[in-house]
Scaffold this active site. Sequence first.
Site, PDB file in Angstrom:
ATOM      1  N   ASN A 149      -7.745 -11.919   1.822  1.00  0.00           N
ATOM      2  CA  ASN A 149      -8.605 -10.822   2.264  1.00  0.00           C
ATOM      3  C   ASN A 149     -10.089 -11.122   2.068  1.00  0.00           C
ATOM      4  O   ASN A 149     -10.907 -10.199   2.113  1.00  0.00           O
ATOM      5  CB  ASN A 149      -8.254  -9.544   1.493  1.00  0.00           C
ATOM      6  CG  ASN A 149      -6.955  -8.923   1.957  1.00  0.00           C
ATOM      7  OD1 ASN A 149      -6.655  -8.902   3.140  1.00  0.00           O
ATOM      8  ND2 ASN A 149      -6.168  -8.415   1.017  1.00  0.00           N
ATOM      9  N   ASP A 161       0.813  -1.219   0.000  1.00  0.00           N
ATOM     10  CA  ASP A 161       0.000   0.000   0.000  1.00  0.00           C
ATOM     11  C   ASP A 161       0.849   1.272   0.000  1.00  0.00           C
ATOM     12  O   ASP A 161       0.609   2.217   0.764  1.00  0.00           O
ATOM     13  CB  ASP A 161      -0.972  -0.001   1.195  1.00  0.00           C
ATOM     14  CG  ASP A 161      -1.904  -1.207   1.169  1.00  0.00           C
ATOM     15  OD1 ASP A 161      -2.115  -1.761   0.077  1.00  0.00           O
ATOM     16  OD2 ASP A 161      -2.428  -1.586   2.232  1.00  0.00           O
TER      17      ASP A 161
END
Length: 447
Positions: free
Chosen positions: A221, A116
């Site tokens: 996820n 990220d």
Amino acid sequence: MLTGVIEGFYGRDWRRDERATVMDWIAAAGMNTYIYGPKDDVHVRARWRVPYDAAGLARLTELRDAAAARGMVFYVSLAPCLDVTYSDPQDRAALLARVDQLARAGLRNLVLLFDDIPSVLPEADRHRFDSFAEAQADLSNMVLRHLRGAGHVVFCPTEYCGRMAGGDPRGSAYLQRLGSTLDPAIDIFWTGPEIVSEEIVAAHLAAVGEVLRRRPVIWDNFHANDYDIRRVFAGPLGGRSRDILPLVAGWITNPNNEAEANFPAIHTTGAYLADPDYAPERAIAAAVAAWQPRFRLAFGDGAVPSDLVALLCDLFWQPFALGPETTRILSALRAALTVPRPDPSDPAWRAALEDLRDLKRRINKLFTLMTEIENRDLFHTFHNYLWEAQEEVGHLVAYCDWLDEAPPPGAVFPATDRIHNFYRRGFGVAVQDILQRDRQGRYHHGV
């Protein structure tokens, strides 16, 4: 093979007792790993150069001991990725100082996170490294060497899914360089074709393993909800066939922010990894049976009935689907509403309406019983989601009841005697009203 949970979400981190509960669930599911990496701990990411104080370090060693008591391996995460200068001696020394502090406390299993962030090599590093991947690999290899074989390192790349690799992992220069320069002893996380992958198939993982020169560890996820605070996922793991397991070196789930919501995620992930005949519907039924004791009522010996716990899972199923029962009821109603005015005598309309009314009754019963359970963390985990479900299904039933009364042409719902002030408003809704989307969430302008 590493199997278990990473506390790796954005949001408030779990409490000590919540982590102990999650560890119990991991062990009961037959898995072996707990990874500590909450973004809410500033020492993990935002202030990665700053060592833990004595109390913070003691909390981590306590977690390690709790994991060991359950036969599990405990990992600590470090994420120097926000502002590290890879070639700077001071930054490299700061990272090793963090590693040394953890190692002296017996915390030698590490996860290095480079996720990220922009995929751009800092200007200050371009004199030493010719690529972003080379810089990250060099820093990670340094950490592994510093551990001198006394610990294990798992690496989370900046390109950690197929989408970030341009849809072609084999063609990614970043992944190619990472695979060739990162020490083979370091495992690499991968989330699948997407950040949240609806499916993960063997052909995709074969390509990933080829370019990384090792089997990836799946960072799943599927049950994560930190990207959408309006949702929670209590359904079974799906979209993953068992034939992919020989192509991975581990499977770590990154579940809901709310610890109490994660029993189904952990239970069904463990079942998927252990059961050659894994079936999501059978796995969630077993999870409901094992989870129900946590729904004990505060007064008396009763608990929320298992059929209502199953309804809870069905309402908040998976990121890409509602549960089978909810889908069936809403699909039948949607079909019955395709005509301008439903015929109250039409059997399909009557059946759809009765099923909807029954769903409303059961949601109301579930909502009421949840307010009475002893486990208040579990109650608060689902309260807002159930409140919305109760209000929305109530509004839908009121509308369908109104249609069933055959209102005259031109009549408008709701009339003045109907409550309609819970219509969703606010900044997020205002933005979504501008960006009109189709049922797949895609935008179209001027069409």
